[in-house]
Design a protein around this motif. Sequence first.
Motif, PDB file in Angstrom:
ATOM      1  N   GLU A 250       0.850  -1.200   0.000  1.00 36.82           N
ATOM      2  CA  GLU A 250       0.000   0.000   0.000  1.00 36.82           C
ATOM      3  C   GLU A 250       0.881   1.244   0.000  1.00 36.82           C
ATOM      4  O   GLU A 250       1.857   1.328   0.751  1.00 36.82           O
ATOM      5  CB  GLU A 250      -0.908   0.003   1.229  1.00 36.82           C
ATOM      6  N   SER A 253      -1.334   7.201  -3.914  1.00 32.70           N
ATOM      7  CA  SER A 253      -1.607   7.054  -5.348  1.00 32.70           C
ATOM      8  C   SER A 253      -0.532   7.695  -6.206  1.00 32.70           C
ATOM      9  O   SER A 253      -0.240   7.233  -7.313  1.00 32.70           O
ATOM     10  CB  SER A 253      -2.971   7.666  -5.688  1.00 32.70           C
ATOM     11  N   GLU A 279      -6.950   1.542  -6.841  1.00 35.65           N
ATOM     12  CA  GLU A 279      -6.886   2.831  -6.157  1.00 35.65           C
ATOM     13  C   GLU A 279      -8.181   3.135  -5.416  1.00 35.65           C
ATOM     14  O   GLU A 279      -9.278   2.847  -5.901  1.00 35.65           O
ATOM     15  CB  GLU A 279      -6.603   3.955  -7.152  1.00 35.65           C
ATOM     16  N   SER A 280      -8.028   3.737  -4.239  1.00 34.44           N
ATOM     17  CA  SER A 280      -9.182   4.150  -3.445  1.00 34.44           C
ATOM     18  C   SER A 280      -8.729   5.141  -2.387  1.00 34.44           C
ATOM     19  O   SER A 280      -7.738   4.895  -1.679  1.00 34.44           O
ATOM     20  CB  SER A 280      -9.836   2.932  -2.779  1.00 34.44           C
ATOM     21  N   ASN A 281      -9.459   6.283  -2.289  1.00 33.58           N
ATOM     22  CA  ASN A 281      -9.179   7.298  -1.269  1.00 33.58           C
ATOM     23  C   ASN A 281      -7.715   7.741  -1.271  1.00 33.58           C
ATOM     24  O   ASN A 281      -7.053   7.767  -0.226  1.00 33.58           O
ATOM     25  CB  ASN A 281      -9.557   6.778   0.123  1.00 33.58           C
ATOM     26  N   SER A 282      -7.239   8.072  -2.454  1.00 32.65           N
ATOM     27  CA  SER A 282      -5.871   8.585  -2.638  1.00 32.65           C
ATOM     28  C   SER A 282      -4.787   7.575  -2.265  1.00 32.65           C
ATOM     29  O   SER A 282      -3.625   7.942  -2.086  1.00 32.65           O
ATOM     30  CB  SER A 282      -5.654   9.868  -1.819  1.00 32.65           C
ATOM     31  N   LYS A 283      -5.182   6.323  -2.124  1.00 28.10           N
ATOM     32  CA  LYS A 283      -4.204   5.276  -1.845  1.00 28.10           C
ATOM     33  C   LYS A 283      -4.262   4.213  -2.937  1.00 28.10           C
ATOM     34  O   LYS A 283      -5.306   3.983  -3.546  1.00 28.10           O
ATOM     35  CB  LYS A 283      -4.463   4.633  -0.478  1.00 28.10           C
TER      36      LYS A 283
END
Length: 315
Positions: A250, A253, A279-283
């Motif tokens: 992890e 992004s 990708e999800s929530n800037s990660k």
Amino acid sequence: MDDLNNIKLPDNIDSLTANAISRGEKYKKKKTVYRKVLTTSLSICLVLTLGMTSFGASAKVMDFAGNVFEELKEIVGLRGGNEATKAINETVIDNKVSLTLQEVLCDEYGVYVSFVVRSEKPFSNTKDTQLLLYDDYAKVSFNNVNLDNGGKAGIEGKFIDKNTFIGVESYLFKDLKGEVPKNFDLDINIGAIALNTVHDNNIVRGNWKFSVPVSLNGEGVKVITPSIKHNNISIRKVTLSKLNTFMEIEMPSGLKEQEVSLFTDKGVEIDGISTEINESNSKALIKKRFKGIPDDTDSLIINFGAKGNIEVNIK
């Protein structure tokens, strides 16, 4: 002598003698022709027999008498020994190419199949370590979804001569839902094999089908959740399967294109196979698949270039 003088000879003795000689010559000619025909027939039969056995028999009694998994242990990254493999030794021949499925090996992540490929026509480049397959599909009896070949388009291995390639193909369970049963059947359908080039005239098309029993054996599979974080990069999970090393990483992004390489504590670089990015929530969750690691590995070093290294103990 008087008796001999009393023997009466037929009036047409001369013509009878000529006919007898003629019949003898005809018989001799017929016998000669018969011998020639018989000899020719036997020769043709011998040629046909040799022609059929020259490839047909060799496809069943392979030139390679060893164990593919053991021979390719370092190339394909097989962890541990090959004791858990199941012998199949089934051969299919089409268009002068024989494909022998030698063994299968299965863990919770996929089925790994060893092949011996023989072609009557020599392969064009025997230095390659991959043999391309086309229309390569595999399904299991407990699910109708095609298995994933793990980002590779063929069999990984090596040539043992100009006509023979040995290699291993991986069929992964990543797209299947639910648990893998202890025993099931694996159906494989291969529609074309490249003679080591992508040119159409060197692609052999045919129908190589297999249906083989498989037994799940998860012995030796190891899952590690180190929870190590360094420079906003976290190692969430490391999975060591029979022939693969899976990693879940992890990171922000903005770092998703960050190059990731893998080494053992002995300095051996492990080849990467495929990458998935979610990708999800800037990660970004990066799922990396590498080859298997050597048996003497105590720890893995994950390199992120300028971002540094993260070491994971696997013992």
